[in-house]
Design an enzyme around this catalytic site. Structure first.
Site, PDB file in Angstrom:
ATOM      1  N   ASN A 171       0.516  -0.854  -0.063  1.00 33.90           N
ATOM      2  CA  ASN A 171      -0.376   0.232  -0.140  1.00 33.90           C
ATOM      3  C   ASN A 171       1.462   1.370   0.248  1.00 33.90           C
ATOM      4  O   ASN A 171       0.189   2.300  -0.798  1.00 33.90           O
ATOM      5  CB  ASN A 171      -0.488   0.352   1.434  1.00 33.90           C
ATOM      6  CG  ASN A 171      -1.918   1.084   1.340  1.00 33.90           C
ATOM      7  OD1 ASN A 171      -2.548   2.055   0.768  1.00 33.90           O
ATOM      8  ND2 ASN A 171      -1.685   2.062   2.078  1.00 33.90           N
ATOM      9  N   ASP A 193       1.810   6.444   0.315  1.00 33.99           N
ATOM     10  CA  ASP A 193       0.914   5.617  -0.439  1.00 33.99           C
ATOM     11  C   ASP A 193       1.653   5.055  -1.847  1.00 33.99           C
ATOM     12  O   ASP A 193       1.605   6.524  -2.592  1.00 33.99           O
ATOM     13  CB  ASP A 193      -0.525   6.121  -0.612  1.00 33.99           C
ATOM     14  CG  ASP A 193      -1.276   5.326   0.557  1.00 33.99           C
ATOM     15  OD1 ASP A 193      -0.658   6.169   1.866  1.00 33.99           O
ATOM     16  OD2 ASP A 193      -2.606   5.033   0.323  1.00 33.99           O
ATOM     17  N   ASP A 222      -0.577  -6.512   3.718  1.00 34.96           N
ATOM     18  CA  ASP A 222      -0.560  -5.754   5.000  1.00 34.96           C
ATOM     19  C   ASP A 222      -1.758  -4.154   4.065  1.00 34.96           C
ATOM     20  O   ASP A 222      -1.666  -4.067   3.081  1.00 34.96           O
ATOM     21  CB  ASP A 222      -0.010  -4.161   4.641  1.00 34.96           C
ATOM     22  CG  ASP A 222      -0.176  -3.788   6.195  1.00 34.96           C
ATOM     23  OD1 ASP A 222      -0.618  -4.271   7.027  1.00 34.96           O
ATOM     24  OD2 ASP A 222       0.959  -2.823   5.921  1.00 34.96           O
ATOM     25  N   HIS A 275      -6.656  -0.437   1.657  1.00 38.45           N
ATOM     26  CA  HIS A 275      -5.948   1.228   1.390  1.00 38.45           C
ATOM     27  C   HIS A 275      -5.544   1.378   0.024  1.00 38.45           C
ATOM     28  O   HIS A 275      -4.403   1.999   0.024  1.00 38.45           O
ATOM     29  CB  HIS A 275      -5.244   1.889   2.709  1.00 38.45           C
ATOM     30  CG  HIS A 275      -6.155   1.749   3.710  1.00 38.45           C
ATOM     31  ND1 HIS A 275      -7.143   2.210   3.892  1.00 38.45           N
ATOM     32  CD2 HIS A 275      -5.978   0.961   4.980  1.00 38.45           C
ATOM     33  CE1 HIS A 275      -7.827   1.706   5.495  1.00 38.45           C
ATOM     34  NE2 HIS A 275      -6.838   0.919   6.212  1.00 38.45           N
ATOM     35  N   GLU A 312      -5.387  -8.234   4.768  1.00 39.76           N
ATOM     36  CA  GLU A 312      -6.057  -7.594   5.873  1.00 39.76           C
ATOM     37  C   GLU A 312      -7.273  -6.955   5.217  1.00 39.76           C
ATOM     38  O   GLU A 312      -6.709  -5.366   5.219  1.00 39.76           O
ATOM     39  CB  GLU A 312      -4.876  -7.092   6.894  1.00 39.76           C
ATOM     40  CG  GLU A 312      -5.105  -6.434   8.181  1.00 39.76           C
ATOM     41  CD  GLU A 312      -4.205  -5.265   8.434  1.00 39.76           C
ATOM     42  OE1 GLU A 312      -3.734  -4.935   9.441  1.00 39.76           O
ATOM     43  OE2 GLU A 312      -3.683  -4.413   6.985  1.00 39.76           O
TER      44      GLU A 312
END
Ligand SMILES: [Ca+2]
Length: 501
Positions: A112, A183, A214, A218, A251
């Site tokens: 991410n 990001d 992970d 996002h 996740e």
């Protein structure tokens, strides 16, 4: 009758990935093989027999790549091993040794964001014309003025600043977690190819079995949820081309309605609801709370795809240690793992839980060094951090627990091996009972082709006597004070019985 009375069981099977047990290791705190105070990969290799003894079928390593932080969730080189942990050759040897023991290895892959110290970001922030500019997400200050400090606090981040000033004034970059974790820009096809190649490197050149992804939620901001789902489908397709049986666990820290649409891309997803509801159920002494919640999650996921892995957890590296959550009640704690191991799913165990390690936030203190032996004899204990919660005074080291039949370790070991030898516990369907029981009774059936089990836990703090469910008279496993007589069973505080048809 006292604890751990169980009859001889069927031979064990490896139910991974659908229902096997995975052990989560924070290398830094696990076993230090060279005495520099930091746990390392050679230390893990030395302890693979321990992982087998516990009964785990796989290991998930928290990040092992170079990074400026102790936790390593901000990567500076995606194709290397952090020098504190060892070398790539050490890791390949670990993989080989693990595979010889039928232990699969999955590693944390943090895509991410990178570290702000990553060479890509160092280039990217040089200016708008830099070839790496679009590896990250940039915006002119004026266009995002209203959003700079308007991020909502979420379950997985308490940061409220999502746009960050690199120090030149005009352009800001997006970093969902913190400024040190910019990001990556997945709208850039070149960046996507880099990420796929990182996956290829670890699967093909190194030989890992899969990844824990992970912050999977996002990749794109929340208002682009559909793009997130699509990205993971593409990622899965790319990884499957390289390794058809690749294991991917994501996740996605949210409720089931938000989690489920990720299933087509991420066939295994952590069940955070399970963790929270297990604790709530035990603390409120409301038995069916967890059973109904879990049944709801499974039915919901099944309605989207039957091809999913329910990665259940009793805790992880982001949660307070489970024993703290249960107010250090050792009987409750033992029962919690008996619940986890008798429920459906593919359970994850966070290192140290099996010896009752303690820890509360901040995060460093829930990631303290494993206690292998009493301090004076503990050759492998990491010393990179001074433990606050898990010390020789508060936690009995493993070597001593091994000698004690009633220890946490022996309980974990027994219940995990019981699960591995029971098709109903591992892969049986979850069925709700027809009977109604008093509120502190947690009751459910686990039915497989060859085995039917009726599971009863008294999660209350006083004894309860109930009629045996029809057809289930044989004791398969008992924990705590259980008395069977005359078609009835008396269950003491935090005791459990698994009945077999
Ligand atoms: Ca070391």
């Amino acid at each position: 009758m006292s604890s751990c009375d169980q009859k001889p069981t069927n031979s064990e099977k490896n139910y991974w990935p659908k229902a096997g047990v995975t052990y989560e290791i924070f290398v830094q705190s696990f076993y230090d093989s060279d005495g520099d105070g930091i746990g390392d990969l050679n230390g893990v290799t030395e302890k693979l027999d321990y992982v087998s003894e516990l009964g785990a079928n796989a290991i998930w390593f928290m990040p092992i790549m170079p990074s400026p932080s102790y936790h390593k969730y901000d990567v500076t080189d995606y194709k290397a091993i952090h020098p504190d942990y060892g070398t790539m050759d050490d890791f390949k040897r670990l993989l080989d040794e693990a595979h010889q023991r039928d232990i699969k290895i999955i590693i944390d892959l943090i895509i991410n964001h990178s570290s702000s110290e990553h060479p890509w970001f160092k280039e990217s922030k040089k200016g708008r014309d830099n070839p790496y500019r679009d590896y990250y997400v940039w915006a002119q200050k004026d266009t995002i003025a209203d959003f700079i400090e308007k991020k909502v606090i979420t379950l997985d981040s308490d940061n409220i600043t999502q746009w960050h000033d690199p120090g030149f004034g005009e352009d800001y970059y997006y970093g969902f977690f913190i400024g040190g974790m910019p990001d990556l820009n997945f709208d850039n096809p070149k960046l996507r190819q880099e990420i796929y190649d990182i996956g290829r490197f670890w699967l093909e050149e190194v030989g890992v079995d899969g990844f824990r992804l992970d912050a999977a939620k996002h990749i794109y901001p929340d208002d682009r949820a559909a793009d997130n789902h699509e990205f993971w489908k593409d990622f899965r397709a790319e990884m499957t081309k390289i390794k058809p049986d690749v294991y991917l666990v994501g996740e996605v820290y949210d409720k089931k309605e938000v989690v489920a649409p990720f299933l087509p891309g991420l066939p295994a997803l952590f069940n955070f609801d399970f963790h929270y509801t297990l604790i709530e159920s035990l603390n409120k002494q409301d038995g069916m709370l967890l059973v109904n919640k879990e049944k709801g999650v499974l039915d919901y996921y099944n309605s989207i795809t039957p091809d999913f892995i329910d990665a259940t957890i009793s805790s992880n590296h982001d949660q307070p240690r489970l024993l703290n959550e249960l107010n250090a009640d050792s009987e409750k704690y033992k029962q919690a793992i008996a619940i986890l191991m008798s429920m459906p799913g593919a359970p994850y165990i966070y290192y140290g839980e099996e010896i009752g390690m303690l820890g509360l936030k901040p995060d460093e203190q829930i990631r303290e060094p494993f206690l292998w032996d009493v301090q004076s004899k503990d050759k492998g204990r990491a010393t990179w951090i001074k433990p606050v919660y898990s010390t020789d005074k508060t936690v009995t080291p493993l070597a001593l627990q091994k000698e004690d039949p009633s220890s946490y370790f022996n309980h974990y070991k027994d219940i995990i091996h019981l699960r591995n030898s029971s098709p109903a516990l591992a892969i049986g369907a979850l069925e709700l009972p027809n009977e109604t029981f008093p509120k502190p009774i947690m009751a459910y059936q686990r039915n497989s082709e060859n085995q039917e089990l009726f599971i009863l836990h008294n999660i209350g703090d006083s004894a309860i006597e109930i009629d045996l469910p029809k057809g289930f008279e044989n004791s398969y496993y008992q924990l705590g004070d259980v008395v069977l007589s005359g078609g009835k069973v008396s269950l003491g505080k935090n005791s459990s019985i698994f009945l077999e048809k």
